[in-house]
Design an enzyme around this catalytic site. Sequence first.
Site, PDB file in Angstrom:
ATOM      1  CE  LYS A  19     -11.715  -2.925 -10.253  1.00 16.36           C
ATOM      2  NZ  LYS A  19     -11.448  -4.099  -9.456  1.00 16.36           N
ATOM      3  CG  ASP A  53      -8.638  -5.278  -7.295  1.00 15.61           C
ATOM      4  OD1 ASP A  53      -9.004  -4.905  -6.282  1.00 15.61           O
ATOM      5  OD2 ASP A  53      -8.970  -5.057  -8.239  1.00 15.61           O
TER       6      ASP A  53
END
Length: 274
Positions: free
Chosen positions: A71, A107
């Site tokens: 990420k 997220d």
Amino acid sequence: MNITGKTRITGLFGYPVEHTLSPAMHNAAFEHLGLDYCYLPFLVHPNSLGKAVDSIRALSMAGVNVTVPHKEAVISFLNDVNEEACFIGAVNTVVNREGRLTGYNTDGRGFMRSLEENGIPVAGNKVLVVGAGGASRAVGYYISEKAASLAIHDIDRNKLHKLVSDLSNIRKNVMALTQIDDPAGFDIIINATPLGLKKGDPSPVDISALSPTQTVCDLIYKRTSLLDLAAQKGCRTMDGLGMLLWQGVLAFELWTSVSPPVDIMRTALFKAMR
């Protein structure tokens, strides 16, 4: 699912990826809507991440999700990163627009949608987040916008103080906790650590100090011992499955410009977990 010469490919870059539930969720939505897309998991070793990102352009993929451990590292291979993901320092969704790759992070918004769906208010409440990694950054970015206060704890003092320092540049209600003396002093407690993934993991907070007035959330999408024990104390609990669902919904919209069938995706997730 009918694969054609026009099928757009989406997928997941991670290491490992064997455990992922995302293909079930996204492919169920594509099929339900009759969209000529498919979603595949790709096992990408960290040493091969740059080549994998190049393949998004080379294969004209619509985009990918990005998970552990890529990420943060993926950012250097992208053309653009939106403001939210840039601040968080992590990307979980990449969109390919005619060979130009843009990174997003869905997220945090996914977690907030999950809280909203479960009727858990953040505004005016005192929140504790345990963990100062990428997930905590994504969640903290939004939690701190609404909460009365946000305390963050991590045993890694460098990560803890870096995150609190970054958030304090845009918020005035964030503090670092080097130890959790009074977990009962928070309205909402969020576990953003991997503790609970393995049987026998220690609890991230002292369960004995909790009371029925508190809400305990875990970003892990399976039911953890933390949630079970908190429920036994009368706390309201929420696992990470809703966050997984809603971050996927937002990624789906970024790739297709279509609103997905949330209930279909949710059902597919539950089936894949059995």
